[in-house]
Design an enzyme around this catalytic site. Sequence first.
Site, short mmCIF file in Angstrom:
data_model
loop_
_atom_site.label_atom_id
_atom_site.label_comp_id
_atom_site.label_asym_id
_atom_site.label_seq_id
_atom_site.Cartn_x
_atom_site.Cartn_y
_atom_site.Cartn_z
N VAL A 111 39.02 39.28 35.44
CA VAL A 111 39.41 38.10 36.22
C VAL A 111 38.82 38.10 37.62
O VAL A 111 38.80 37.07 38.30
CB VAL A 111 40.95 37.98 36.29
CG1 VAL A 111 41.53 37.69 34.92
CG2 VAL A 111 41.59 39.24 36.88
N LYS A 112 38.39 39.27 38.09
CA LYS A 112 37.72 39.43 39.39
C LYS A 112 38.45 38.68 40.52
O LYS A 112 37.86 37.92 41.29
CB LYS A 112 36.26 38.99 39.32
CG LYS A 112 35.42 39.86 38.38
CD LYS A 112 33.97 39.47 38.40
CE LYS A 112 33.14 40.37 37.50
NZ LYS A 112 33.41 40.15 36.06
N ARG A 113 39.73 38.94 40.63
CA ARG A 113 40.53 38.28 41.66
C ARG A 113 40.22 38.86 43.04
O ARG A 113 39.87 40.03 43.19
CB ARG A 113 42.02 38.46 41.38
CG ARG A 113 42.49 37.91 40.04
CD ARG A 113 42.22 36.45 39.89
NE ARG A 113 42.91 35.88 38.73
CZ ARG A 113 42.62 34.74 38.16
NH1 ARG A 113 41.62 34.01 38.63
NH2 ARG A 113 43.29 34.31 37.11
#
Length: 315
Positions: A111-113
């Site tokens: 998700v690479k938040r």
Amino acid sequence: MDRLIDAINETQNPSVVGLDPTEALVPPQVTAGFADEVRDSVESPDEAPAAQLAVACFEFNRTIIDAIAGLVPAVKPQIAMYEALGPAGVDVYTMTCEYAASRGLYVLADVKRGDIGSTAAAYARMLTGVSGFDPWKVDAVTVNPYLGTDGITPFVDAAKESDKDLFVLVRTSNPSSSELQMLDLADGSKVYEHVADLVEGWGADSIGGHGYSRVGAVVGATHPEEGRALRARMPHTFFLVPGYGAQGGTAADVRGMFDADGSGAIVNSSRGIIGAWKRSGRWNASMSCDDALALVAETARDAALAMRDDLRAVL
């Protein structure tokens, strides 16, 4: 990170399958096969194309999961592919994660938040759930460290609370990563090396029984020399290694990212496995939906086996 390492040891396979379906990767028979079902279930005809592709993606994912369960330890669904389809796609994302978990796979949510404060804390609830309810059924998430410690601490806290993991971008496999990650700092080190030191520090108080913390690092297979140096620099950080296969990384390239015992990393392949049916030369337009899915299953399993054996040969 102990749960992931245990799963790798059980399967003797340090690979993870990226579940990143797109319209081009799902056989057209599969998408077409859900036309009537979706048309009868949507409120507006405008919703039908996205809903139909979303349902097809789930059937595609489920077929791959069934084919690789017990052979690989983990899957990594990339949320962007699902969000692109709107609410129906997000539903399929959660269904995919839940189904993979039910088959005993470690689920790494790509998700690479990256944010701070209450927003980061809200993103981190993907790990903790809501009031005891876990809607996502994931074991780890990927995060972007560009905002610094403020953006990472909520995820570290959530991971500790829920006994889960996170992976922080350090040296990524994309070609333009060097525009930022290779910049020189005043002390002579590179930006990615400074981030690596931060990651090692963020996980220092959560080292598990296998010697690795719950804060992992994303290190691309396309940077073998830097990956080898990072392995020495980050002795307690487990690596998620993208870039194998379709992006050009090889088993020899990733060898240095493992420790002396052949542990310390898991290597991702997405298109190389879920798109193997396209390279098989066996697909044709006259196939039924069931036959196309059978081909997806067989070729995905064969590709996963080939990747496992490729990695074993260098480890």
